[in-house]
Scaffold this motif. Structure first.
Motif, PDB file in Angstrom:
ATOM      1  N   LEU A   6       0.861  -1.172   0.000  1.00 19.02           N
ATOM      2  CA  LEU A   6       0.000   0.000   0.000  1.00 19.02           C
ATOM      3  C   LEU A   6       0.898   1.223   0.000  1.00 19.02           C
ATOM      4  CD1 LEU A   6      -2.635   1.611   0.263  1.00 19.02           C
ATOM      5  CD2 LEU A   6      -2.528   1.227   2.734  1.00 19.02           C
ATOM      6  N   LEU A   7       0.829   2.010  -1.056  1.00 19.42           N
ATOM      7  CA  LEU A   7       1.647   3.211  -1.208  1.00 19.42           C
ATOM      8  C   LEU A   7       0.758   4.422  -0.988  1.00 19.42           C
ATOM      9  CD1 LEU A   7       4.235   4.698  -1.921  1.00 19.42           C
ATOM     10  CD2 LEU A   7       3.748   4.275  -4.345  1.00 19.42           C
ATOM     11  N   ILE A   8       0.905   5.054   0.176  1.00 16.35           N
ATOM     12  CA  ILE A   8       0.064   6.179   0.561  1.00 16.35           C
ATOM     13  C   ILE A   8       0.715   7.482   0.097  1.00 16.35           C
ATOM     14  CG2 ILE A   8      -1.056   7.344   2.502  1.00 16.35           C
ATOM     15  CD1 ILE A   8      -0.633   4.648   4.053  1.00 16.35           C
ATOM     16  N   THR A  30      -0.875  -0.985  -4.491  1.00 19.59           N
ATOM     17  CA  THR A  30      -2.086  -0.178  -4.459  1.00 19.59           C
ATOM     18  C   THR A  30      -1.656   1.253  -4.170  1.00 19.59           C
ATOM     19  OG1 THR A  30      -3.497  -1.983  -3.695  1.00 19.59           O
ATOM     20  CG2 THR A  30      -4.291   0.265  -3.330  1.00 19.59           C
ATOM     21  N   SER A  31      -1.832   2.102  -5.155  1.00 17.87           N
ATOM     22  CA  SER A  31      -1.426   3.509  -5.037  1.00 17.87           C
ATOM     23  C   SER A  31      -2.628   4.316  -4.562  1.00 17.87           C
ATOM     24  CB  SER A  31      -0.931   4.031  -6.384  1.00 17.87           C
ATOM     25  OG  SER A  31      -0.521   5.374  -6.293  1.00 17.87           O
ATOM     26  N   MET A  32      -2.509   4.854  -3.362  1.00 17.95           N
ATOM     27  CA  MET A  32      -3.600   5.631  -2.771  1.00 17.95           C
ATOM     28  C   MET A  32      -3.418   7.098  -3.141  1.00 17.95           C
ATOM     29  SD  MET A  32      -4.787   5.701   1.214  1.00 17.95           S
ATOM     30  CE  MET A  32      -5.528   7.177   1.926  1.00 17.95           C
ATOM     31  N   ILE A  33      -4.395   7.635  -3.850  1.00 11.41           N
ATOM     32  CA  ILE A  33      -4.316   9.004  -4.343  1.00 11.41           C
ATOM     33  C   ILE A  33      -5.540   9.802  -3.879  1.00 11.41           C
ATOM     34  CG2 ILE A  33      -2.874   8.430  -6.319  1.00 11.41           C
ATOM     35  CD1 ILE A  33      -5.393   8.466  -8.062  1.00 11.41           C
ATOM     36  N   ARG A  34      -5.427  11.111  -3.988  1.00 13.90           N
ATOM     37  CA  ARG A  34      -6.434  12.000  -3.406  1.00 13.90           C
ATOM     38  C   ARG A  34      -7.683  12.158  -4.273  1.00 13.90           C
ATOM     39  NH1 ARG A  34      -3.424  15.944  -3.315  1.00 13.90           N
ATOM     40  NH2 ARG A  34      -4.319  17.333  -4.871  1.00 13.90           N
ATOM     41  N   THR A  35      -7.492  12.293  -5.596  1.00 16.37           N
ATOM     42  CA  THR A  35      -8.628  12.585  -6.472  1.00 16.37           C
ATOM     43  C   THR A  35      -8.572  11.750  -7.747  1.00 16.37           C
ATOM     44  OG1 THR A  35      -7.426  14.392  -7.549  1.00 16.37           O
ATOM     45  CG2 THR A  35      -8.784  14.968  -5.651  1.00 16.37           C
ATOM     46  N   SER A  58      -8.718   7.849  -2.275  1.00 21.93           N
ATOM     47  CA  SER A  58      -9.087   8.063  -0.872  1.00 21.93           C
ATOM     48  C   SER A  58      -8.130   9.089  -0.281  1.00 21.93           C
ATOM     49  CB  SER A  58      -9.007   6.747  -0.088  1.00 21.93           C
ATOM     50  OG  SER A  58      -9.421   6.923   1.242  1.00 21.93           O
ATOM     51  N   SER A  59      -8.642  10.218   0.123  1.00 16.58           N
ATOM     52  CA  SER A  59      -7.788  11.289   0.616  1.00 16.58           C
ATOM     53  C   SER A  59      -7.295  11.011   2.033  1.00 16.58           C
ATOM     54  CB  SER A  59      -8.550  12.618   0.598  1.00 16.58           C
ATOM     55  OG  SER A  59      -7.782  13.634   1.205  1.00 16.58           O
ATOM     56  N   VAL A  60      -6.002  11.209   2.270  1.00 17.39           N
ATOM     57  CA  VAL A  60      -5.473  11.023   3.620  1.00 17.39           C
ATOM     58  C   VAL A  60      -6.060  12.042   4.582  1.00 17.39           C
ATOM     59  CG1 VAL A  60      -3.296   9.933   2.952  1.00 17.39           C
ATOM     60  CG2 VAL A  60      -3.430  12.429   3.070  1.00 17.39           C
ATOM     61  N   VAL A  82       3.816   1.775   2.777  1.00 12.66           N
ATOM     62  CA  VAL A  82       4.775   2.868   2.588  1.00 12.66           C
ATOM     63  C   VAL A  82       4.027   4.187   2.695  1.00 12.66           C
ATOM     64  CG1 VAL A  82       6.398   3.988   1.009  1.00 12.66           C
ATOM     65  CG2 VAL A  82       6.295   1.483   1.116  1.00 12.66           C
ATOM     66  N   TRP A  83       4.455   5.026   3.632  1.00 12.15           N
ATOM     67  CA  TRP A  83       3.882   6.368   3.782  1.00 12.15           C
ATOM     68  C   TRP A  83       4.765   7.364   3.043  1.00 12.15           C
ATOM     69  CZ3 TRP A  83      -0.403   8.803   5.775  1.00 12.15           C
ATOM     70  CH2 TRP A  83      -0.318  10.190   5.911  1.00 12.15           C
ATOM     71  N   SER A  84       4.241   7.911   1.947  1.00  8.52           N
ATOM     72  CA  SER A  84       4.971   8.915   1.177  1.00  8.52           C
ATOM     73  C   SER A  84       4.084  10.123   0.928  1.00  8.52           C
ATOM     74  CB  SER A  84       5.464   8.330  -0.149  1.00  8.52           C
ATOM     75  OG  SER A  84       6.349   9.219  -0.800  1.00  8.52           O
ATOM     76  N   ALA A  85       3.124  10.328   1.824  1.00  6.37           N
ATOM     77  CA  ALA A  85       2.209  11.463   1.705  1.00  6.37           C
ATOM     78  C   ALA A  85       2.739  12.648   2.488  1.00  6.37           C
ATOM     79  CB  ALA A  85       0.824  11.067   2.222  1.00  6.37           C
ATOM     80  N   GLY A  86       2.175  13.807   2.220  1.00  8.97           N
ATOM     81  CA  GLY A  86       2.569  15.005   2.956  1.00  8.97           C
ATOM     82  C   GLY A  86       1.767  16.198   2.491  1.00  8.97           C
ATOM     83  N   ALA A  87       1.602  17.158   3.391  1.00 10.18           N
ATOM     84  CA  ALA A  87       0.857  18.369   3.030  1.00 10.18           C
ATOM     85  C   ALA A  87       1.643  19.237   2.055  1.00 10.18           C
ATOM     86  CB  ALA A  87       0.524  19.163   4.290  1.00 10.18           C
TER      87      ALA A  87
END
Length: 278
Positions: A6-8, A30-35, A58-60, A82-87
């Motif tokens: 899961l790639l966030i 699985t690439s989790m994306i915002r829009t 799915s938005s973080v 894997v957490w690769s998200a950020g504001a």
């Protein structure tokens, strides 16, 4: 062995460079994306790759609790996260805290409390620490303090909080699994990958381990390092890295073999108290 990752934060620059590297190993992502409008860019990354790519919209920012994160884990069923998200500095302090602290901690807790998840890797940054490590120069520390206290104070507080929760809870699960007789190479691995200032240069070599705080590293090299860390048995803890001359895979294998963990010189008991408040 195939893995489900899961790639966030899948639309981020590092994540887009990382996705084909993971798929090339025949791992499923699985690439989790915002829009939804980000979908086409992500789907292109899976073309011609042996691994299977799924896109999860799915938005973080909607992840407000461990329970919210748990629902996503139950849907995706990853064994690595894997957490690769950020504001990314957008939306002010409130959004930074919502994503880089709260959502990150929610996914960290949910992953560690899910037995089928065996690895959680977060992309942090090299100055995300409260104490001056013994191998840093005074100049390294002054530079880090300027970033953390003057330039990115909210980001620093958010990232170091998430790093500390990961460190404390990962150790708890690792120790619990040890007591149950789980072989060391099968125990949970919590990993904080900690690059220096990011650039858009081509992928290259690294310096890794107990290194200074000042320097750059390309996002492409960070992506290569994530792939190398995930596939290296026994990799866990805090891993600092900058641009350098050593081959990425060889460097990762060396620090793992030598038991190098850049969390050294942090106050673990203080970490536990901080983590308990979150």
């Amino acid at each position: 062995m195939s893995h489900n990752v899961l790639l966030i934060g899948g639309h981020g620059k590092i994540a887009q460079l990382l996705t084909p590297l993971l798929l090339a190993r025949s791992w499923n992502v699985t690439s989790m994306i915002r829009t939804a409008d980000q979908t086409a860019a992500i789907e292109k990354l899976g073309q011609g790759q042996p691994g299977k790519l799924n896109v999860l919209i799915s938005s973080v920012e909607d992840v407000k609790s461990e329970g919210d994160a748990q629902k996503i884990l139950e849907q995706v069923k990853p064994d690595w996260v894997v957490w690769s998200a950020g504001a990314g500095g957008r939306g002010g302090a409130e959004r930074t805290n919502a994503i880089d602290r709260d959502a990150a901690i929610s996914f960290t807790k949910a992953s560690i409390h899910t037995p089928s998840v065996k690895k959680f890797l977060t992309v942090s940054y090299i100055s995300s620490r409260r104490n001056k490590p013994s191998w840093w120069t005074d100049k390294d520390w002054t530079s880090a303090q300027k970033v953390n206290n003057e330039i990115l104070p909210t980001y620093f507080k958010a990232k170091v909080a998430a790093d500390e929760v990961l460190t404390v809870l990962a150790k708890e699960r690792f120790d619990e699994e040890a007591e149950k007789g789980v072989p060391e190479n099968e125990r949970f691995a919590g990993i904080s990958l900690r690059p220096g200032t990011l650039s858009d240069e081509k992928a290259g070599g690294i310096i890794i381990g107990k290194i200074g705080s000042q320097g750059k590293i390309s996002r492409a090299t960070v992506a290569e390092a994530i792939r190398a860390v995930l596939e290296t048995e026994g990799a866990r803890g805090w891993i600092d890295l900058l641009d350098g001359q050593e081959d990425v895979s060889e460097g990762v294998k060396r620090v793992v073999k030598d038991g190098v963990d850049s969390v050294e010189d942090e106050d673990f008991e203080a970490m536990k108290k901080n983590a308990a408040k979150l």
